[in-house]
Design a protein around this motif. Structure first.
Motif, mmCIF file in Angstrom:
data_model
loop_
_atom_site.group_PDB
_atom_site.id
_atom_site.type_symbol
_atom_site.label_atom_id
_atom_site.label_comp_id
_atom_site.label_asym_id
_atom_site.label_seq_id
_atom_site.Cartn_x
_atom_site.Cartn_y
_atom_site.Cartn_z
ATOM 1 N N ASN A 159 0.842 -1.274 -0.035
ATOM 2 C CA ASN A 159 -0.011 0.007 0.032
ATOM 3 C C ASN A 159 0.938 1.132 -0.038
ATOM 4 O OD1 ASN A 159 -2.961 -0.945 0.704
ATOM 5 N ND2 ASN A 159 -1.509 -2.124 1.982
ATOM 6 N N ASP A 160 0.732 2.265 -0.923
ATOM 7 C CA ASP A 160 1.041 3.526 -0.748
ATOM 8 C C ASP A 160 1.004 4.210 0.529
ATOM 9 O OD1 ASP A 160 2.347 2.812 -3.337
ATOM 10 O OD2 ASP A 160 0.784 4.040 -4.441
ATOM 11 N N THR A 161 2.034 4.971 0.668
ATOM 12 C CA THR A 161 1.832 5.947 1.938
ATOM 13 C C THR A 161 0.712 6.796 1.894
ATOM 14 O OG1 THR A 161 4.189 6.103 2.144
ATOM 15 C CG2 THR A 161 3.069 7.627 3.169
ATOM 16 N N GLY A 162 -0.094 6.971 2.886
ATOM 17 C CA GLY A 162 -1.182 7.836 2.986
ATOM 18 C C GLY A 162 -2.521 7.128 2.782
ATOM 19 N N MET A 163 -2.376 5.811 2.206
ATOM 20 C CA MET A 163 -3.729 5.041 1.778
ATOM 21 C C MET A 163 -4.260 4.696 3.267
ATOM 22 S SD MET A 163 -3.980 5.222 -1.517
ATOM 23 C CE MET A 163 -5.082 4.032 -1.865
ATOM 24 N N SER A 164 -5.722 4.845 3.274
ATOM 25 C CA SER A 164 -6.370 4.050 4.604
ATOM 26 C C SER A 164 -7.586 3.666 4.154
ATOM 27 C CB SER A 164 -6.325 5.240 5.648
ATOM 28 O OG SER A 164 -7.263 6.501 5.403
ATOM 29 N N ALA A 165 -8.448 3.093 4.863
ATOM 30 C CA ALA A 165 -9.664 2.327 4.793
ATOM 31 C C ALA A 165 -10.427 2.030 5.942
ATOM 32 C CB ALA A 165 -9.489 1.073 4.068
ATOM 33 N N VAL A 166 -11.741 2.488 5.874
ATOM 34 C CA VAL A 166 -12.775 2.183 6.930
ATOM 35 C C VAL A 166 -13.842 1.559 6.368
ATOM 36 C CG1 VAL A 166 -11.954 4.127 8.455
ATOM 37 C CG2 VAL A 166 -13.754 4.162 6.847
ATOM 38 N N ILE A 167 -14.340 0.817 7.454
ATOM 39 C CA ILE A 167 -15.853 0.224 7.053
ATOM 40 C C ILE A 167 -17.002 1.295 7.354
ATOM 41 C CG2 ILE A 167 -17.705 -1.747 7.611
ATOM 42 C CD1 ILE A 167 -15.222 -2.695 5.973
ATOM 43 N N VAL A 168 -17.601 1.538 6.562
ATOM 44 C CA VAL A 168 -18.615 2.471 6.418
ATOM 45 C C VAL A 168 -19.703 2.263 7.595
ATOM 46 C CG1 VAL A 168 -20.661 3.674 5.171
ATOM 47 C CG2 VAL A 168 -18.438 3.095 4.142
ATOM 48 N N GLY A 169 -19.681 3.023 8.281
ATOM 49 C CA GLY A 169 -20.641 2.777 9.708
ATOM 50 C C GLY A 169 -20.166 2.340 11.005
ATOM 51 N N HIS A 170 -18.395 2.121 10.743
ATOM 52 C CA HIS A 170 -17.737 2.026 12.121
ATOM 53 C C HIS A 170 -17.038 3.033 12.410
ATOM 54 C CE1 HIS A 170 -17.752 -2.423 12.091
ATOM 55 N NE2 HIS A 170 -18.415 -2.401 11.278
ATOM 56 N N SER A 171 -16.977 3.378 13.606
ATOM 57 C CA SER A 171 -16.161 4.615 14.197
ATOM 58 C C SER A 171 -14.805 4.671 13.866
ATOM 59 C CB SER A 171 -16.555 4.755 15.655
ATOM 60 O OG SER A 171 -16.292 3.669 16.404
ATOM 61 N N SER A 172 -14.096 3.336 13.754
ATOM 62 C CA SER A 172 -12.689 3.136 13.768
ATOM 63 C C SER A 172 -12.155 3.940 12.570
ATOM 64 C CB SER A 172 -12.317 1.765 13.630
ATOM 65 O OG SER A 172 -12.860 1.096 14.834
ATOM 66 N N THR A 173 -11.029 4.655 12.584
ATOM 67 C CA THR A 173 -10.655 5.368 11.456
ATOM 68 C C THR A 173 -8.803 5.339 11.690
ATOM 69 O OG1 THR A 173 -10.316 7.446 12.847
ATOM 70 C CG2 THR A 173 -12.249 7.347 11.229
ATOM 71 N N THR A 174 -8.061 5.478 10.729
ATOM 72 C CA THR A 174 -6.787 5.246 10.642
ATOM 73 C C THR A 174 -6.077 6.458 10.041
ATOM 74 O OG1 THR A 174 -6.516 4.218 8.729
ATOM 75 C CG2 THR A 174 -6.879 2.638 10.459
ATOM 76 N N ALA A 175 -4.754 6.632 10.248
ATOM 77 C CA ALA A 175 -3.958 7.687 9.564
ATOM 78 C C ALA A 175 -2.554 6.863 8.842
ATOM 79 C CB ALA A 175 -3.666 8.936 10.247
ATOM 80 N N SER A 176 -1.843 7.449 8.041
ATOM 81 C CA SER A 176 -0.704 6.806 7.810
ATOM 82 C C SER A 176 0.318 6.484 8.835
ATOM 83 C CB SER A 176 -0.004 7.430 6.644
ATOM 84 O OG SER A 176 1.278 6.545 6.152
ATOM 85 N N ASN A 177 0.633 5.234 9.202
ATOM 86 C CA ASN A 177 1.880 5.263 10.326
ATOM 87 C C ASN A 177 2.508 4.098 10.218
ATOM 88 O OD1 ASN A 177 2.902 4.991 12.776
ATOM 89 N ND2 ASN A 177 1.292 5.354 13.973
ATOM 90 N N SER A 178 3.947 4.288 9.754
ATOM 91 C CA SER A 178 4.555 3.031 9.057
ATOM 92 C C SER A 178 5.066 2.264 10.364
ATOM 93 C CB SER A 178 5.728 3.792 8.509
ATOM 94 O OG SER A 178 6.415 4.317 9.233
#
Length: 219
Positions: A159-178
Motif C-alpha cells: 500500500n502506498d503511503t497515505g492510503m487508509s480504509a474504514v468500513i462504512v458505519g464503523h467509528s474506527s479510523t486510521t492515518a498513515s503510520n509506518s
C-alpha cells in the motif's frame, strides 16, 4: 493541433484516468484503460470485457490478495467473486461490508479466501467494483484458478503511503503510520477471530467488519 486544443485533450485524458482504477494482481482480464480496445469500466459486470479474454492467474485457495491502483481521492470499494469458467453471478464477497478507501495509489487487500469450500483447480472470476464522487460504479474483473500450492508473489501486496480504509458505519479510523501494528482478521476464520498480517507502507482499518491496522512490511 493548437495549444488550447492540446491542453484540453490532456486535461480530458487526465480526468478520465483519475476516474478509473486498475487491478494489478491477480492480472485483470484486459486493460480497460486502452481506448483502442473499446472497453468501458462503466459497463457491468467486467468493464465490457467478455469471458475468454486474457489469462487465468493461479490464486491461493486461502490467503490470496487483490492489489489495485486507485485514482480517486476516496473510493467506495467492493471485491466480489463468482465460481465457474463463465461467471454471471458474483454471489460471494471478500468485502461483505462497504469499504471506504482514502488516498490515490496502490492499495492491497491481503489474506483473502473464498467464503466457501472450493477444490484445487476450480475456475473463478474476481470482480472489483468502485464508486467515487460521481456516484456511478466502475467495474473490472480478473479471472483466476484456485490452487492449493499457489502463493501471492513476494512484494505484490503493498500500500502506498497515505492510503487508509474504514468500513462504512464503523467509528474506527486510521492515518498513515509506518510503525503501527495490530491484529487483522483472516477471511478463512470467523469474524470474531484475528490473525496478524503485515502489509507494506500504510495503516489500514476495519477489513471484513473488524478494525485492524497493518504495519510496514510485505506479505
Amino acid at each position: 493541433m493548437t495549444f488550447i486544443a492540446l491542453i484540453t485533450s490532456i486535461l480530458a485524458l487526465a480526468h478520465k484516468a483519475s476516474a478509473h482504477f486498475k487491478i494489478n494482481y491477480p492480472t485483470w482480464r484486459s486493460d480497460t484503460f486502452n481506448e483502442a480496445l473499446n472497453y468501458s469500466q462503466w459497463t457491468y459486470p467486467c468493464g465490457g470485457v467478455p469471458d475468454g479474454v486474457g489469462n487465468r492467474t493461479e490464486w491461493p485457495i486461502t490467503d490470496g490478495a487483490v492489489q489495485l491502483t486507485l485514482h480517486h481521492p476516496w473510493t467506495y470499494l467492493f471485491v466480489n467473486v463468482g465460481l465457474g469458467s463463465s461467471v454471471t453471478n458474483f454471489n460471494m464477497s471478500f468485502t461483505p461490508d462497504l469499504m471506504n478507501v482514502t488516498g490515490q495509489g496502490g492499495f492491497c487487500l491481503p489474506s483473502l479466501s473464498v467464503p466457501m469450500k472450493v477444490s484445487d483447480g476450480t475456475n473463478a472470476t474476481i470482480q472489483v467494483v468502485t464508486s467515487g464522487d460521481s456516484g456511478s460504479a466502475l467495474y473490472n474483473c480478473a479471472d483466476i484458478v484456485f490452487r492449493s500450492s499457489a502463493k501471492v508473489p513476494a512484494g505484490v501486496c503493498k500500500n502506498d503511503t497515505g492510503m487508509s480504509a474504514v468500513i462504512v458505519g464503523h467509528s474506527s479510523t486510521t492515518a498513515s503510520n509506518s510503525s503501527a501494528t495490530a491484529a487483522c482478521p483472516s477471511s478463512t476464520s470467523a469474524h470474531n477471530s484475528a490473525t496478524g498480517i503485515a502489509v507494506e507502507g500504510i495503516a489500514l482499518a476495519a477489513m471484513l467488519g473488524l478494525a485492524c491496522v497493518f504495519a510496514t512490511g510485505a506479505v
